[in-house]
Design an enzyme around this catalytic site. Structure first.
Site, PDB file in Angstrom:
ATOM      1  N   SER A 230       1.212  -1.650   0.117  1.00  0.00           N
ATOM      2  CA  SER A 230       0.157  -0.237   0.029  1.00  0.00           C
ATOM      3  C   SER A 230       1.407   1.204   0.049  1.00  0.00           C
ATOM      4  O   SER A 230       0.496   2.569  -0.164  1.00  0.00           O
ATOM      5  CB  SER A 230      -1.442   0.139   1.576  1.00  0.00           C
ATOM      6  OG  SER A 230      -0.072   0.077   2.253  1.00  0.00           O
TER       7      SER A 230
ATOM      8  N   ASP B 247      -3.084   6.854  11.896  1.00  0.00           N
ATOM      9  CA  ASP B 247      -1.584   5.858  10.497  1.00  0.00           C
ATOM     10  C   ASP B 247      -0.905   7.107  10.410  1.00  0.00           C
ATOM     11  O   ASP B 247      -1.044   8.117   9.818  1.00  0.00           O
ATOM     12  CB  ASP B 247      -2.392   6.219   9.463  1.00  0.00           C
ATOM     13  CG  ASP B 247      -2.083   5.710   8.073  1.00  0.00           C
ATOM     14  OD1 ASP B 247      -0.922   5.060   8.688  1.00  0.00           O
ATOM     15  OD2 ASP B 247      -1.948   6.151   6.573  1.00  0.00           O
TER      16      ASP B 247
ATOM     17  N   HIS C 121       1.282   5.927   6.561  1.00  0.00           N
ATOM     18  CA  HIS C 121       1.196   5.918   4.639  1.00  0.00           C
ATOM     19  C   HIS C 121       1.546   8.079   5.061  1.00  0.00           C
ATOM     20  O   HIS C 121       1.931   8.110   6.205  1.00  0.00           O
ATOM     21  CB  HIS C 121      -0.158   5.867   4.451  1.00  0.00           C
ATOM     22  CG  HIS C 121       0.032   4.400   4.212  1.00  0.00           C
ATOM     23  ND1 HIS C 121      -1.158   3.469   5.388  1.00  0.00           N
ATOM     24  CD2 HIS C 121      -0.299   3.457   3.290  1.00  0.00           C
ATOM     25  CE1 HIS C 121      -1.061   2.120   4.610  1.00  0.00           C
ATOM     26  NE2 HIS C 121      -0.223   2.041   3.744  1.00  0.00           N
TER      27      HIS C 121
END
Length: 556
Positions: free
Chosen positions: A270, A521, A524
């Protein structure tokens, strides 16, 4: 006109005397040539000379550097070799420790190491074992040592790799990294005209990003930090500045022209998707591509220059199955560490540039298989009294070697492969699921403020080792580059979504009364944000490769 016929008693051989004599002379000459050639091959190392001519190295890869740095690459490779044979208890030489500390105190983010050679005798590639395979050599290594199961991550944690203390598998006292090299005589790397792209610092840039969350329709919502309500924007206004030159801002028209008629593929997890979407957002500002993707891969086509951007999901880069295997039950991912992921390997002849990245999935539950035998696992091990031979960190390094080897030995691939180094996370105070947080980080860390993350360092180290081991086995004419962003992005704790992961108006963004941070998060990257720098580096690497190694960027 009538042709005369031979008499009934004429010999067939007599009809063609010149033809037979010519054949006899040719056969005799060929025999003499073969005898002479055999004598030459026995007397001289012609094969080695030819190999060096085409691939630029035999046992040593020459890496020239034009700037001063004091860590010797041979020493570093020797350290890597000793670390592999001794498990995860790293014993890094004091000289390297001192040099890394010196670079930290100088205020420069430096990922380069000095030295003219990577000596294969210092750290023999695992690909040179009894049968030349990765599995055979890893098996030889693990037979000579056992990795202490106490050195593996906390099995109660299933989060992303590098996500705080709970996932650490040992700490590196100091870190030095191998510079970028090419597998051909034309070395496409970080060092051109005295400029190391990965040594530098972050500088404020008031010009802002090249796109916004409103001008890019393919931005994943979880990375749409402004759209999700993040109140600050200063994280968008920093540019990476190499110490000895300028890294140009991304030029979408320049990229499309350089890549005319070509295909660039992002292969990985990802975070690779994060980088691919950044590339699309940057290019979308000059041309809206056509979506030609399918269930197997994402594919975007830019009609003006016939450029295609592809993304293929490959979280491990090696072959994965879920069927039962020996004592491992169905449903658990089994990773065949010595076999590349055929899902992307089937397509690589169609690619001109590959950006390869991985690492974070090695924190997830999985079983490690080498030479058709179970040698370890993550969050899975049936017998606690039996130490694992391979843990998740070493499995990552082996997977990189396997993938790189498969690419540089593929008979039908002649393109450029960019291996993007391990992307650091910034879960402070814990892991992603144990209270780790990046909330409230609004600016990059200042020079000298970087706190070393032992897990990130060792993952990076194993990746460098796998890269180098794979590179030594190169047989095709492709190019290979290590894009080393790890330390530079260690300073960007401000670049993650944090708690701003969704449009939910009721999401929690502040710490609770007990001080616990909200779910967030910190792996990312926000878009726009620091991740766009990765594609500026990709463009510069491609430009150097396609336009030649003379750097056009301005030197200070």
């Amino acid at each position: 006109m009538t042709l005369a016929s031979p008499g009934p008693g004429a010999s067939p051989a007599a009809l063609y005397p010149r033809t037979l004599s010519s054949i006899a002379i040719l056969v005799g000459g060929l025999a003499m040539f073969l005898m002479f050639a055999s004598w030459v091959l026995v007397s001289y190392r012609v094969s080695s000379t030819v190999h060096v001519y085409f691939y630029g190295f035999e046992k040593k890869v020459d890496v020239s550097q034009s700037h001063s740095n004091e860590t010797n690459i041979k020493d570093f490779v020797d350290v890597i070799g000793r670390n592999w044979s001794s498990g995860l208890n790293l014993e890094v030489r004091g000289a390297i420790d001192q040099n890394v500390s010196a670079r930290k105190s100088s205020g420069l983010v430096s990922n380069s190491s000095n030295g003219s050679q990577i000596d294969s005798t210092a750290s023999p590639p695992r690909g040179e074992g009894k049968d030349g395979s990765v599995a055979a050599n890893v098996k030889e290594d693990v037979e000579n040592k056992k990795v202490d199961s106490a050195g593996s991550p906390d099995k109660s944690d299933g989060g992303d790799a590098g996500s705080g203390d709970a996932n650490k598998t040992g700490e590196s006292k100091a870190m030095a990294t191998a510079p970028t090299v090419g597998s051909n005589p034309t070395k496409t790397g970080s060092l051109v005209s005295g400029c190391d792209l990965y040594q530098g610092s972050w500088v404020s840039d008031s010009s802002g990003p090249l796109y916004t969350n409103n001008t890019c329709p393919v931005l994943t919502q979880m990375q749409n930090c402004q759209g999700n309500g993040r109140p600050d924007k200063d994280y968008e206004n920093w540019q990476w500045k190499p110490s000895q030159c300028d890294l140009p801002r991304f030029d979408a028209k320049k990229f499309l022209e350089l890549m005319r008629g070509k295909t660039l593929a992002f292969v990985g997890d990802s975070v690779a998707r994060n980088q691919m979407e950044s590339m699309l957002c940057l290019l979308w500002q000059v041309e809206a591509p056509k979506n030609r993707g399918n269930r197997k891969m994402q594919r975007w086509y830019f009609k003006s220059t016939s450029v295609t951007i592809v993304r293929i999901w490959s979280s491990w880069l090696v072959h994965k199955t879920t069927e039962p295997f020996a004592s491992a039950p169905a449903g658990v991912d089994k990773l065949h560490l010595d076999s590349p992921d055929e899902y992307f390997m089937d397509y690589i002849p169609d690619f001109d540039v590959i950006v390869l990245s991985s690492g974070h999935w090695f924190a997830k539950q999985s079983v490690y298989i080498l030479n058709n035998e179970i040698v370890g696992g993550q969050l899975w091990w049936p017998n606690a009294s039996q130490p694992m031979q391979v843990n998740n960190v070493e499995a990552f390094g082996i997977s990189v070697e396997t993938a790189v080897t498969a690419i540089v030995t593929h008979p039908n691939f002649t393109g450029l492969t960019i291996v993007r180094s391990y992307s650091p996370d910034h879960y402070e105070g814990g892991a992603w699921n144990t209270g780790g947080s990046c909330t409230g980080k609004e600016k990059p860390l200042a020079p000298g403020e970087l706190v070393k993350n032992g897990f990130t360092d060792i993952m990076h180290q194993k990746q460098v080792t796998g890269f180098n081991n794979g590179l030594k086995k190169a047989t095709n004419k492709s190019k290979l580059v290590f894009m080393d962003i790890t330390e530079a992005f260690g300073y960007r704790h401000d670049g993650h979504p944090g708690p701003y992961r969704s449009l939910d108006p009721n999401k929690i963004t502040k710490r609770g009364p007990d001080g616990r941070p909200p779910p967030q998060d910190c792996l990312h990257w926000c878009m726009p944000g620091p991740v766009d720098t990765w594609n500026e580096l990709v463009l510069e690497i491609i430009r150097r490769e396609f336009e030649g190694n003379e750097s056009s960027i301005s030197n200070n």
